[in-house]
Design an enzyme around this catalytic site. Structure first.
Site, PDB file in Angstrom:
ATOM      1  N   GLU A   1      23.397  47.502  56.033  1.00  0.00           N
ATOM      2  CA  GLU A   1      23.892  46.167  55.672  1.00  0.00           C
ATOM      3  C   GLU A   1      23.548  45.105  56.707  1.00  0.00           C
ATOM      4  O   GLU A   1      23.903  43.952  56.565  1.00  0.00           O
ATOM      5  CB  GLU A   1      25.402  46.200  55.405  1.00  0.00           C
ATOM      6  CG  GLU A   1      26.237  46.799  56.510  1.00  0.00           C
ATOM      7  CD  GLU A   1      27.731  46.877  56.154  1.00  0.00           C
ATOM      8  OE1 GLU A   1      28.172  46.233  55.193  1.00  0.00           O
ATOM      9  OE2 GLU A   1      28.447  47.597  56.871  1.00  0.00           O
TER      10      GLU A   1
ATOM     11  N   ASP B   1      26.834  42.282  52.697  1.00  0.00           N
ATOM     12  CA  ASP B   1      26.534  41.850  54.059  1.00  0.00           C
ATOM     13  C   ASP B   1      25.034  41.727  54.294  1.00  0.00           C
ATOM     14  O   ASP B   1      24.598  40.865  55.047  1.00  0.00           O
ATOM     15  CB  ASP B   1      27.154  42.814  55.076  1.00  0.00           C
ATOM     16  CG  ASP B   1      28.623  42.496  55.281  1.00  0.00           C
ATOM     17  OD1 ASP B   1      28.941  41.303  55.439  1.00  0.00           O
ATOM     18  OD2 ASP B   1      29.443  43.424  55.245  1.00  0.00           O
TER      19      ASP B   1
ATOM     20  N   CYS C   1      26.292  50.176  47.365  1.00  0.00           N
ATOM     21  CA  CYS C   1      27.732  50.028  47.129  1.00  0.00           C
ATOM     22  C   CYS C   1      28.181  48.578  47.234  1.00  0.00           C
ATOM     23  O   CYS C   1      29.354  48.279  47.112  1.00  0.00           O
ATOM     24  CB  CYS C   1      28.534  50.915  48.075  1.00  0.00           C
ATOM     25  SG  CYS C   1      28.365  50.448  49.805  1.00  0.00           S
TER      26      CYS C   1
ATOM     27  N   HIS D   1      35.810  38.897  50.545  1.00  0.00           N
ATOM     28  CA  HIS D   1      36.639  40.056  50.190  1.00  0.00           C
ATOM     29  C   HIS D   1      37.761  39.682  49.238  1.00  0.00           C
ATOM     30  O   HIS D   1      38.198  40.492  48.435  1.00  0.00           O
ATOM     31  CB  HIS D   1      37.129  40.781  51.443  1.00  0.00           C
ATOM     32  CG  HIS D   1      36.035  41.607  52.040  1.00  0.00           C
ATOM     33  ND1 HIS D   1      35.200  41.120  53.004  1.00  0.00           N
ATOM     34  CD2 HIS D   1      35.594  42.846  51.717  1.00  0.00           C
ATOM     35  CE1 HIS D   1      34.302  42.045  53.288  1.00  0.00           C
ATOM     36  NE2 HIS D   1      34.514  43.097  52.529  1.00  0.00           N
TER      37      HIS D   1
HETATM   38  C1  PEP Z   1      28.767  45.343  51.630  1.00  0.00           C
HETATM   39  O1  PEP Z   1      28.690  44.708  52.674  1.00  0.00           O
HETATM   40  O2  PEP Z   1      27.967  45.232  50.686  1.00  0.00           O
HETATM   41  C2  PEP Z   1      29.880  46.290  51.419  1.00  0.00           C
HETATM   42  C3  PEP Z   1      29.884  47.125  50.409  1.00  0.00           C
HETATM   43  O3  PEP Z   1      30.913  46.255  52.281  1.00  0.00           O
HETATM   44  P1  PEP Z   1      31.967  45.069  52.341  1.00  0.00           P
HETATM   45  O4  PEP Z   1      31.800  44.222  51.099  1.00  0.00           O
HETATM   46  O5  PEP Z   1      33.317  45.679  52.394  1.00  0.00           O
HETATM   47  O6  PEP Z   1      31.601  44.345  53.575  1.00  0.00           O
HETATM   48 MG    MG Z   2      29.818  45.200  54.378  1.00  0.00          MG
END
Ligand code: PEP
Ligand code: MG
Length: 582
Positions: free
Chosen positions: A442, A466, A513, A197
């Site tokens: 995910e 994920d 996403c 992140h």
């Molecule tokens: C993902 O896991 O691809 C996602 C969009 O959520 P995050 O990156 O916040 O875990």
């Molecule tokens: Mg995620």
């Protein structure tokens, strides 16, 4: 000093050239030595000076707090100022210098250790937590003493301040946020994977960055000249003049290319053969909507609401109230002027804990994260659901639920949404009763049991970050396994393809996403798989759009089918190259 090169993981495009600004690790780990009698007063003054500097720093942070910051943030700074003024911190270490002849850092750490030990004995949990505040205040003073500033200069809009590169052992996602308003042109960390992140937030800042550089923060000295080649994940320390010149030229070229992309802002996202593609933005805060609109996003595909809950250091479990959340969600939906805003419910945990110091799970990525936490803490979840529902009276909102894997989790979540609605009805509050509810896909288990999802959900959004982490069993934060983080692994391609196909068959819209959606090298592949909704950082949007307007689905779809039949990495790589040239 001779030039040398470090290799890590690329997280963000472009080239940055600037001087190193080291952000010290937070450890209270300092040099210990005894000083001579005649040095005592100078050492005392050094410590007093550092304390005064931190007072000023806190005052500046307080003055600069954005108007919409949570009230706790101001209170938290007040607490630090109070601690700093307490004789236990402002006087006792001076006595230690005078009586024991310790150097200033050692004297300060001695006293902080003493106070921390006393706090460990305290029964009251709230008071015990204040130990972290004392340590943080101590760290701030130490950083001034050791000459590694805690804060970066604010962005003044002038050119001169922009050429600074942050070098750190690690930066938490919450700390990364503080760099949003600071003047710096790149960053380098020892730890971190491509889709941690921290890296995601860095990418949203759109500055060149490299992570997973192992011991860069030990090898690079304050003020060293640095080049970050963000595309290659390479850092050159103290480059030779000719190398510097070459990189300056390349930097100028990349800037020109970016300017050209700007021309696509008003161009519709339509393929050569006439299919419209929806391009959405990923945001962390309501203020990011401005960048989303500027890039021409059709809406917000992922509002990572957990960022509203994170980094409230010292106020563990003090969460944003329903009203405070409502205000943030309302601001986002109003800012998007009628375009849909997809708000993902609290995805706390893994590398996004409420507070880094509070992380205790053995395996946080597999622990009580996201919807698991929300179902275990129904009052927190209901408050968030009510806040989101209330905001839905001000514009189109969709609810997106992270980390679902079991049918009962979906059912419990839907029941809680109904409960939040009836609470609002009873309270006479307005909301959109038909608010669409979607699931993040995910966890591999979800991608393999899609009939459970398409039956119950209005839409799906694939979280490839994920999905890759859990399918390939590699921690997305751990740079030691970052080389295994491969979006083109056939297992990932199969899961994506399957999800898009089943969604299409059931008439349930599917978006991506995760970071794959914002990687222009993968756009054609995703289009060929049938993806029609992409959600990404606003900074990626035009590069992806460029791929879309140059694509012909009539050519991409049959070629993608061939890729889907391939398992050998070499065959997949060759087929991807052909796709690029189509
Ligand atoms: C993902 O896991 O691809 C996602 C969009 O959520 P995050 O990156 O916040 O875990
Ligand atoms: Mg995620």
């Amino acid at each position: 000093m001779t030039s040398f090169t470090l290799h890590g993981i690329s997280v963000s495009r472009g080239i940055a050239i600037g001087r190193a600004h080291l952000v010290a690790p937070a450890a209270l780990d300092v040099k210990h030595y005894l000083i001579a009698d005649e040095q005592v007063e100078a050492e005392v003054q050094r410590l007093q000076g550092a304390i005064a500097t931190v007072h000023k720093e806190l005052q500046t942070i307080w003055n600069d707090l954005p108007k919409d910051s949570p009230a706790e943030l101001g209170a938290f700074i007040d607490v630090h100022a109070l601690i700093l003024s307490d004789p236990m911190i402002s006087d006792v270490p001076l006595d230690i210098i005078r009586t024991r002849y310790y150097n200033a850092e050692w004297a300060l750490v001695t006293q902080i250790d003493e106070l921390s030990a006393q706090f460990d004995e305290v029964e009251d949990a709230y008071l015990r937590e204040r130990k972290a505040d004392i340590q943080q205040v101590g760290e701030r003073v130490l950083k001034v003493l050791t000459g590694s500033a805690t804060t970066l200069p604010a962005r003044d809009g002038g050119e001169s301040s922009v050429h600074m590169i942050v070098v750190a052992h690690d930066i938490s996602p919450a700390d990364m946020l503080q760099f949003r308003d600071r003047a710096f042109s790149g960053f380098i960390t020892d730890l971190g994977g491509q889709n941690s992140h921290t890296a995601i937030v860095a990418r949203s800042l759109d500055i060149p960055a490299a992570v997973g550089m192992s011991n860069a923060s030990a090898l690079i000295a304050q003020d060293d000249w640095l080049i970050i080649d963000g595309d290659a994940g390479v850092v050159i320390v103290d480059p030779a003049p000719i190398v510097l010149e070459q990189y300056r030229e390349r930097q100028a070229y990349l800037l020109r290319e970016r300017k050209k992309l700007g021309k696509l802002k008003k161009t519709p996202a339509v393929t050569r053969d006439g299919t419209s593609i929806t391009l959405l933005a990923n945001i962390e805060f309501p203020d990011d909507c401005a960048a989303a609109l500027e890039a021409g996003a059709h809406g917000v595909g992922l509002f990572r609401s957990e960022f509203l809950f994170m980094g409230r250091t010292g106020y563990v479990h003090k969460l944003p109230s329903e009203d405070e959340q409502f205000e943030s969600y309302r601001r986002a939906v109003v800012a998007m002027k009628g375009r849909p805003v997809t708000i993902r419910t609290l995805d706390i945990g893994a590398d996004k804990p409420f507070d880094v110091a509070e992380q205790t799970a053995l395996n946080p990525a597999l622990g009580l994260r996201a919807i698991r936490y929300c179902l275990a803490e129904p009052q927190v979840f209901l408050a968030q659901l009510r806040a989101i529902l209330r905001a839905s009276a001000y514009g189109p909102i969709k609810l997106l639920i992270p980390m679902l894997a079991h049918a009962f989790e979906i059912d419990q979540t839907l029941a809680m949404i109904e409960q939040a609605k009836s609470q609002l009805r009873e309270a006479g509050k307005k909301f959109d009763p038909l608010i669409p509810v979607g699931a993040m896909i995910e966890i591999p288990a979800a991608a393999l049991t899609l009939p459970l999802f398409v039956k119950r959900m209005d839409f799906l959004s694939i979280g490839t970050n994920d999905l890759i982490q859990y399918t390939l069993a590699i921690d997305r934060v751990d740079h030691e396994v970052a080389h295994l983080y491969n979006p083109l692994h056939p297992a990932i391609l199969q899961l994506l393809w399957n999800t898009i196909a089943i969604g299409a068959k059931a008439g349930v819209p599917v978006a991506v996403c995760g970071e794959m959606a914002g990687d222009p090298k993968l756009t054609r592949l995703l289009l060929g798989m049938g993806l029609r909704e992409f959600s990404m950082h606003p900074t990626q949007l035009l590069a992806v759009k460029q791929e879309i307007v140059n694509s012909d689905l009539g050519l991409l779809i049959p070629h993608t089918k061939k890729i889907m039949r391939a398992y050998e990495p070499g065959v997949i790589a060759d087929a991807m190259e052909q796709l690029r040239l189509m």
